[in-house]
Write an enzyme that holds these catalytic residues in place. Structure first.
Site, mmCIF file in Angstrom:
data_model
loop_
_atom_site.group_PDB
_atom_site.id
_atom_site.type_symbol
_atom_site.label_atom_id
_atom_site.label_comp_id
_atom_site.label_asym_id
_atom_site.label_seq_id
_atom_site.Cartn_x
_atom_site.Cartn_y
_atom_site.Cartn_z
ATOM 1 N N GLY A 239 0.765 -1.244 0.000
ATOM 2 C CA GLY A 239 0.000 0.000 0.000
ATOM 3 C C GLY A 239 0.790 1.285 0.000
ATOM 4 N N GLU A 273 3.967 -6.895 1.361
ATOM 5 C CA GLU A 273 3.342 -7.163 0.060
ATOM 6 C C GLU A 273 3.265 -5.896 -0.797
ATOM 7 O OE1 GLU A 273 -0.511 -8.415 1.358
ATOM 8 O OE2 GLU A 273 0.171 -10.359 2.090
ATOM 9 N N PRO A 274 4.394 -5.224 -1.041
ATOM 10 C CA PRO A 274 4.319 -4.004 -1.845
ATOM 11 C C PRO A 274 4.077 -4.327 -3.321
ATOM 12 C CG PRO A 274 6.610 -4.552 -1.449
ATOM 13 C CD PRO A 274 5.793 -5.568 -0.696
ATOM 14 N N GLY A 275 3.272 -3.506 -3.978
ATOM 15 C CA GLY A 275 3.050 -3.671 -5.415
ATOM 16 C C GLY A 275 3.453 -2.390 -6.112
ATOM 17 N N ARG A 276 2.561 -1.403 -6.008
ATOM 18 C CA ARG A 276 2.748 -0.113 -6.681
ATOM 19 C C ARG A 276 4.123 0.504 -6.416
ATOM 20 N NH1 ARG A 276 -1.691 3.147 -7.719
ATOM 21 N NH2 ARG A 276 -2.833 1.995 -6.125
ATOM 22 N N ARG A 312 -6.713 3.866 -15.084
ATOM 23 C CA ARG A 312 -6.653 4.537 -13.780
ATOM 24 C C ARG A 312 -7.301 5.933 -13.751
ATOM 25 N NH1 ARG A 312 -2.629 5.847 -11.475
ATOM 26 N NH2 ARG A 312 -3.382 5.365 -9.404
ATOM 27 N N CYS A 344 -15.363 5.618 -27.450
ATOM 28 C CA CYS A 344 -16.634 6.320 -27.460
ATOM 29 C C CYS A 344 -17.249 6.392 -26.082
ATOM 30 C CB CYS A 344 -17.568 5.651 -28.462
ATOM 31 S SG CYS A 344 -16.854 5.700 -30.105
ATOM 32 N N GLU A 345 -16.584 7.067 -25.176
ATOM 33 C CA GLU A 345 -17.086 7.340 -23.826
ATOM 34 C C GLU A 345 -16.392 8.611 -23.361
ATOM 35 O OE1 GLU A 345 -17.560 4.749 -20.702
ATOM 36 O OE2 GLU A 345 -17.535 2.910 -21.877
ATOM 37 N N TYR A 373 -0.803 -1.263 -12.053
ATOM 38 C CA TYR A 373 -2.234 -1.190 -12.352
ATOM 39 C C TYR A 373 -2.462 -0.538 -13.724
ATOM 40 C CZ TYR A 373 -2.101 -2.360 -7.449
ATOM 41 O OH TYR A 373 -1.815 -2.983 -6.265
HETATM 42 C C1 LIG Z 1 -3.378 -4.882 -3.697
HETATM 43 C C2 LIG Z 1 -2.766 -5.561 -2.543
HETATM 44 C C3 LIG Z 1 -1.422 -5.321 -2.217
HETATM 45 C C4 LIG Z 1 -0.557 -4.349 -2.967
HETATM 46 O O1 LIG Z 1 -0.979 -3.031 -2.852
HETATM 47 P P1 LIG Z 1 -0.055 -1.851 -3.407
HETATM 48 O O2 LIG Z 1 -0.826 -0.623 -3.103
HETATM 49 O O3 LIG Z 1 0.126 -2.073 -4.849
HETATM 50 O O4 LIG Z 1 1.232 -1.922 -2.653
HETATM 51 C C5 LIG Z 1 -0.891 -6.032 -1.159
HETATM 52 N N1 LIG Z 1 -1.624 -6.908 -0.436
HETATM 53 C C6 LIG Z 1 -2.922 -7.165 -0.721
HETATM 54 C C7 LIG Z 1 -3.665 -8.141 0.094
HETATM 55 C C8 LIG Z 1 -3.525 -6.503 -1.778
HETATM 56 O O5 LIG Z 1 -4.818 -6.740 -2.050
#
Ligand SMILES: *Cc1c(COP(=O)(O)O)cnc(C)c1O
Length: 433
Positions: A239, A273-276, A312, A344-345, A373
């Site tokens: 997050g 659990e980093p993604g973004r 997004r 077309c939106e 994303y």
């Molecule tokens: C989406 C998600 C993440 C990653 O979130 P980011 O904002 O991309 O870091 C981690 N854990 C869980 C359970 C998620 O659903």
């Protein structure tokens, strides 16, 4: 910090001219930087040095196999939310022993597949899931290592579509029910409760909600231990936000310091659990200007990229900085334009009244911070291709996802038998059967 910079008046991805990639693969396309992915992963991992921890990259942010393989080589595990993402992670070289399975609606089939593969941990989000998992594991003669995801009822102060830690959200076990669900889980035959998990939302730009949630989780771990549970893992989710515009999110170092403070002496392995934060600024979306349309009181920059390629802005009102691939000159006139796609939106609008230097039809532009994303959320809406993804590494680049053309999309579609009489002048098309 990223590796998409101007050099001699032109945008480069590391040591590759973005315009060269455009010539080779056509626009629009996604372009990722190995150096930026590496830097972000390393900075995050190093911010947690001194703790017993493992980073599980959230595959849903960018599931491209080339990206996952890059992170796998750095030691990343994977946080997955479906059996499909598990297949991706494993195909990219992330072993099942480094996979955490999250999500509120894991099906029996998915749980079975995860147990058969031997994933490291399943983060359970409801009582029915807990019982279903126990039954499945027992029937397979295995024990499922689980963390229970709790909902700390903390406001992450982010966009409402990506906040997950409020009691009104669908995620995790309600705080008030947590202790009783842990007690229930401890009695189930197919379950080994190893930890507590939390994830309060995405694109957080302030440490305060994190600190509040993590402090509650720490308290819960101590309570649960007092009740006889052997809690060995605390999964702190992902997050952490990134700067898309004027945001000033905490640095990984600041985040790491807060984690160490709150979790000091807890005696658990920490999971993240980093993604973004890892991949967001490691990607751009490159597009061509199709038309510059001058209206009465607005001008429109019409691109060949659309909301189906990058949703997004339409979905989260998200800001993406758009820059011309040819570097503007310092004194250039800036004028407000609406940057739009051809779909077309009216929602197919990337930015309104954005100050841009003059660009002409055929010019290339790049959306910054499109690595998370972006491609994963794309579709073929309006009969459009899924666009290529390119990974740059120094002076090298590779197409890590080919363009999926409309012909391939149509390949899975059928005219039903009752209509299958050949149209005049048409090649007969095979009916389903
Ligand atoms: C989406 C998600 C993440 C990653 O979130 P980011 O904002 O991309 O870091 C981690 N854990 C869980 C359970 C998620 O659903």
């Amino acid at each position: 910090m990223d590796h998409f910079n101007y050099r001699n008046g032109e945008l480069y991805a590391e040591d590759v001219r973005v315009a060269d990639i455009a010539d080779a693969v056509g626009t629009p396309f996604y372009c990722y930087s190995t150096a930026t992915l590496t830097r972000h992963y390393t900075v995050f991992d190093e911010a947690l040095a001194g703790t017993d921890h493992q980073v599980y990259f959230a595959v849903k942010a960018n599931g491209n196999i080339g990206v996952l393989a890059t992170l796998a080589q750095l030691g990343a595990g994977a946080d997955i939310v479906s059996a499909g993402e598990m297949q991706r992670a494993i195909a990219a070289g992330i072993p099942a022993s480094k996979i955490v399975f999250s999500g509120v609606g894991k099906t029996a089939g998915e749980l079975k597949a995860a147990l058969a593969a031997g994933v490291h941990q399943i983060n359970v989000e409801s009582q029915p899931e807990l019982h279903s998992l126990s039954e499945i594991a027992a029937s397979m003669g295995v024990t499922a290592p689980i963390a229970i995801r709790v909902n700390p009822d903390v406001d992450a102060k982010t966009h409402k579509k990506i906040t997950t830690g409020l009691s009104e959200n669908k995620f995790g076990i309600a705080w008030e029910q947590a202790e009783s669900v842990f007690a229930e889980a401890a009695k189930l035959p197919g379950i080994d409760v190893v930890g507590v998990a939390v994830h309060i939302g995405s694109q957080l730009t302030d440490l305060t909600p994190y600190r509040a949630a993590y402090t509650k989780v720490r308290g819960l771990v101590e309570t649960l231990r007092g009740q006889g549970h052997d809690i060995r893992v605390v999964d702190l989710g992902g997050g952490l936000g990134i700067p898309y515009d004027a945001e000033n999110p905490p640095s990984p170092a600041e985040y790491g310091r807060m984690v160490k403070e709150v979790m000091d002496g807890i005696g658990c392995k920490l999971a993240f659990e980093p993604g973004r934060m890892i991949c967001g600024n490691a990607g751009i979306l490159v597009s061509s200007v199709v038309y510059l349309k001058k209206g009465v009181d607005r001008s429109f920059l019409i691109l060949d990229a659309a909301m189906n390629d990058l949703i997004r802005p339409a979905m989260y009102d998200a800001h993406h900085t758009v820059i011309p691939v040819n570097e503007p000159h310092p004194g250039d006139n800036m004028a407000p334009v609406d940057i739009v796609g051809p779909i077309c939106e009216s929602g197919d609008t990337f930015a309104r009244e954005r100050l841009m230097p003059a660009v002409e039809a055929g010019a290339l532009v790049a959306f910054r911070s499109a690595g998370a994303y972006g491609a994963v959320m794309s579709s073929t809406y309006n009969g459009r291709d899924l666009i290529p993804e390119v990974l740059v590494n120094g002076a090298d680049y590779a197409v890590v996802a080919e363009r999926l053309r409309i012909e391939s999309v149509m390949d899975r579609e059928r005219v039903p038998e009752w209509l299958a009489a050949p149209l005049p002048g048409d090649m007969p098309r095979e009916a389903s059967g």
